[in-house]
Design an enzyme around this catalytic site. Structure first.
Site: not given
Length: 277
Positions: A71-73, A162, A211-212, A220-221, A223
């Site tokens: 997860c980027g965030n 994605h 988000e899944r 969503c980073g 994403g």
């Protein structure tokens, strides 16, 4: 158990320092703590752990208890947590994830991390590795039928899968209806994160994300990175662009020289707390 609530562009997670705390069943704990009525409330649970190969290790669980690769965030917030809490003095660190090693470059202001640039690595475009149940070397602008409506979908993995589709007015798009149907489409054996994008210009993209395992989130980073890669592949954006999400903006760049995607954005601490478990 002590915890810290943090958010990146409104994508909020509960962070547990596993150097001092023990989480026996993180999947179940994620469901309990993430509940916004009976728990703390979040998009999921993030564990900050020791690593044998990197500075730190991150594991993350969605609000439904499923474990996600990346997860980027969340990883930006991990960087802020370990620096602000004196767990490292380095401003460039390596973090182990299920999606591989990620390198964080942290900008410090007044002895606190304000912005984080993450080397998200190379995008994965082969359908079998994303995974997508489809033949060929790429899944770019392919038709996917949802409720008798055809979406031209481009699939990218940034460590997690994605599906990106383009719409005319993303604010009015019925994400709560189409999102879960895209997530659970039979094309995607491990389900998928679904991004719906409005191209404002070649340097500005506006997106919403389903988000899944979590539903619609404010940001969503991974994403946003997938959206930039998809937009370059579809010829609608430059290799560096601002991606506008409900929670704020991210700067995403797909570097031509090393093929890596770089994400720059903020990380914010909300509060510390303690909960009985």
């Amino acid at each position: 158990m002590k915890f810290t609530k943090m958010q990146g562009l409104g994508n909020d997670y509960i962070y547990i320092n596993c150097f001092s705390e023990k989480v026996v069943n993180p999947s179940e704990m994620a469901k309990i703590l993430s509940d916004r009525h009976f728990g703390i409330g979040s998009d999921g649970l993030v564990l900050i752990m020791p690593s044998e190969t990197c500075d730190f290790k991150m594991r993350m669980f969605n609000s439904d208890g499923s474990e996600a690769e990346m997860c980027g965030n969340a990883i930006r917030c991990v960087g802020k947590y370990v620096y602000d809490n004196g767990m490292t003095q380095k401003t460039v660190i390596k973090i182990e994830t299920l999606a591989g090693v990620k390198i964080l470059n942290m900008k410090v202001e007044d002895e606190k991390v304000a912005m984080v640039k993450v080397d998200m690595g190379e995008p994965v475009l082969q359908p079998s590795r994303i995974p997508v149940d489809s033949e060929g070397e790429l899944f770019v602008s392919r038709p996917v039928l949802i409720d008798d409506k055809e979406f031209k979908v481009t699939c990218v993995s940034m460590g997690n899968p994605h599906a990106v589709a383009y719409v005319e007015n993303v604010d009015k798009f019925p994400l709560e209806i189409i999102g879960p149907k895209m997530e659970n489409n039979s094309l995607f054996p491990k389900r998928i994160n679904a991004e719906f994008v409005e191209v404002l210009d070649r340097n500005t993209l506006k997106m919403r994300v389903w988000e899944r395992g979590a539903g619609e989130t404010l940001a969503c980073g991974t994403g946003a990175c997938a959206v930039l890669v998809s937009s370059v592949l579809n010829g609608v954006s430059e290799r560096r662009a601002v991606v506008k999400l409900l929670g704020g903006d991210l700067i995403i760049e797909w570097n031509e020289s090393d093929n890596h995607v770089y994400m720059t954005g903020p990380a914010t601490k909300v509060f510390d707390g303690e909960i009985e478990i």
